[in-house]
Design a protein around this motif. Structure first.
Motif, PDB file in Angstrom:
ATOM      1  N   UNK A   1      27.420  58.691  54.255  1.00 23.62           N
ATOM      2  CA  UNK A   1      27.891  57.954  53.088  1.00 23.62           C
ATOM      3  C   UNK A   1      28.418  58.870  51.985  1.00 23.62           C
ATOM      4  N   UNK A   2      27.721  59.970  51.733  1.00 24.22           N
ATOM      5  CA  UNK A   2      28.145  60.906  50.685  1.00 24.22           C
ATOM      6  C   UNK A   2      29.526  61.478  51.013  1.00 24.22           C
ATOM      7  N   UNK A   3      29.737  61.839  52.285  1.00 23.70           N
ATOM      8  CA  UNK A   3      31.022  62.392  52.716  1.00 23.70           C
ATOM      9  C   UNK A   3      32.130  61.379  52.495  1.00 23.70           C
TER      10      UNK A   3
ATOM     11  N   UNK B   1      36.015  56.295  50.023  1.00 23.56           N
ATOM     12  CA  UNK B   1      35.690  55.172  50.915  1.00 23.56           C
ATOM     13  C   UNK B   1      34.321  54.615  50.532  1.00 23.56           C
ATOM     14  N   UNK B   2      34.309  53.351  50.129  1.00 25.65           N
ATOM     15  CA  UNK B   2      33.091  52.760  49.573  1.00 25.65           C
ATOM     16  C   UNK B   2      32.257  51.967  50.562  1.00 25.65           C
ATOM     17  N   UNK B   3      32.759  51.755  51.759  1.00 26.19           N
ATOM     18  CA  UNK B   3      32.008  50.977  52.730  1.00 26.19           C
ATOM     19  C   UNK B   3      32.665  51.033  54.091  1.00 26.19           C
TER      20      UNK B   3
ATOM     21  N   UNK C   1      21.273  49.707  54.589  1.00 22.58           N
ATOM     22  CA  UNK C   1      22.323  50.494  53.941  1.00 22.58           C
ATOM     23  C   UNK C   1      23.479  49.597  53.517  1.00 22.58           C
ATOM     24  N   UNK C   2      23.666  49.449  52.224  1.00 23.79           N
ATOM     25  CA  UNK C   2      24.747  48.610  51.716  1.00 23.79           C
ATOM     26  C   UNK C   2      26.117  49.178  52.054  1.00 23.79           C
ATOM     27  N   UNK C   3      26.170  50.472  52.408  1.00 22.18           N
ATOM     28  CA  UNK C   3      27.435  51.101  52.804  1.00 22.18           C
ATOM     29  C   UNK C   3      28.046  50.389  54.011  1.00 22.18           C
ATOM     30  N   UNK C   4      27.192  49.860  54.899  1.00 18.91           N
ATOM     31  CA  UNK C   4      27.672  49.090  56.050  1.00 18.91           C
ATOM     32  C   UNK C   4      27.895  47.654  55.596  1.00 18.91           C
TER      33      UNK C   4
ATOM     34  N   UNK D   1      41.043  52.838  59.736  1.00 22.42           N
ATOM     35  CA  UNK D   1      39.749  53.159  60.329  1.00 22.42           C
ATOM     36  C   UNK D   1      39.620  54.649  60.567  1.00 22.42           C
ATOM     37  N   UNK D   2      38.424  55.180  60.385  1.00 19.35           N
ATOM     38  CA  UNK D   2      38.219  56.623  60.590  1.00 19.35           C
ATOM     39  C   UNK D   2      37.844  56.963  62.030  1.00 19.35           C
ATOM     40  N   UNK D   3      37.218  56.012  62.728  1.00 19.56           N
ATOM     41  CA  UNK D   3      36.616  56.273  64.042  1.00 19.56           C
ATOM     42  C   UNK D   3      35.615  57.428  63.966  1.00 19.56           C
ATOM     43  N   UNK D   4      34.976  57.543  62.821  1.00 17.81           N
ATOM     44  CA  UNK D   4      33.948  58.569  62.620  1.00 17.81           C
ATOM     45  C   UNK D   4      32.691  58.171  63.376  1.00 17.81           C
ATOM     46  N   UNK D   5      31.985  59.106  64.023  1.00 18.20           N
ATOM     47  CA  UNK D   5      32.226  60.550  64.050  1.00 18.20           C
ATOM     48  C   UNK D   5      33.106  61.037  65.196  1.00 18.20           C
ATOM     49  N   UNK D   6      33.626  60.115  66.030  1.00 15.13           N
ATOM     50  CA  UNK D   6      34.427  60.550  67.176  1.00 15.13           C
ATOM     51  C   UNK D   6      35.612  61.390  66.736  1.00 15.13           C
TER      52      UNK D   6
END
Length: 276
Positions: free
Chosen positions: A36-38, A44-46, A69-72, A229-234
């Protein structure tokens, strides 16, 4: 901004066999409290958390993370869409406010006619009654079948993940460019600008080849039907988050401020019916 495609997992080598040794960067746990911090430092807020394992346990894992986690903002989970008792499973998941949709890993199906299976089509049709979305995850050779599938589901909100994974490594996008045109007139289908750099040569991809496919997506879907979309962490196997964001921002820079806001935020909020 909101990220329409992010993953979280408790890494298990015996289960997560798709994370091969050449993807060692992501052979570890990923939780929202760590990322979330990253993301917030990059505007990006969510995010929408999307399933990576085909199990209801995975869906419940993501929903539990979302509660904590409100981030999701929403969860795209998995359930057996070919289950004879699917309606009862959808009723069960409807108790979770952040459950917004489902996905099946069709790219892993060996049956070339999978999209034509009556019980699968009927299963996806049942999602609309619960206001659930469906994420289409495919390879380029499945594009034509996916378009025919989407044409049979005019009342279902559908979204194409990763632009159907353009075949950058082949150096020939001809068929991909032609086949994705089938979505041009299907207004109930959106698409995610995500997961692109991981389909290219991880060490040698270029901004120009990525921008070329984003330009095609803009032509086919338009700014009102595209989501970031970031597709993080892929994404980390081929890029840093910051590098991918740089390429994305540059690729949409010529659009108006309103069009950019739609792709970066508004379309995701509307499609998945979530709030920041």
């Amino acid at each position: 901004m909101i990220d329409a495609h992010q993953h979280f997992w408790n890494y298990q080598p015996e289960r997560d066999t798709w994370i091969t040794d050449d993807m060692s960067q992501i052979q570890t746990d990923f939780y929202p409290n760590e990322s979330q911090v990253v993301f917030e430092s990059n505007g990006i807020q969510g995010c929408i958390a999307v399933q990576a394992d085909s199990s209801e346990e995975e869906t419940l894992f993501l929903l539990a993370l979302a509660e904590q986690n409100d981030f999701i903002k929403g969860v795209v989970g998995w359930t057996d869409l070919q289950n004879d008792h699917l309606e009862s499973r959808l009723e069960y998941f409807s108790q979770f406010e952040k459950c917004v949709g489902f996905r099946h890993v069709v790219q892993g199906e060996k049956d070339p006619l999978f999209f034509q299976r009556p019980n699968f089509i009927q299963g996806v049709k049942q999602l609309a009654a619960f206001d659930y979305t469906y994420d289409i995850l495919i390879y380029p050779h499945q594009l034509k079948e996916s378009v025919a599938f989407a044409q049979k589901l005019p009342d279902q909100k559908l979204i194409l993940d990763h632009l159907a994974k353009p075949p950058y490594k082949s150096k020939d996008l001809t068929n991909w460019k032609k086949d994705i045109q089938g979505y041009r007139s299907l207004d109930h289908v959106s698409a995610k600008i995500s997961g692109l750099v991981t389909e290219a040569d991880w060490a040698n991809w270029t901004k120009d080849e990525i921008k070329e496919t984003i330009d095609v997506a803009l032509e086919v879907f338009g700014p009102k039907r595209l989501l970031f979309g970031s597709d993080y962490p892929v994404v980390l196997v081929a890029s840093t988050l910051e590098k991918w964001l740089e390429v994305f921002h540059e690729s949409v820079a010529s659009l108006s401020a309103c069009e950019q806001a739609d792709i970066k935020l508004n379309n995701c909020l509307a499609f998945y019916q979530v709030e920041l």
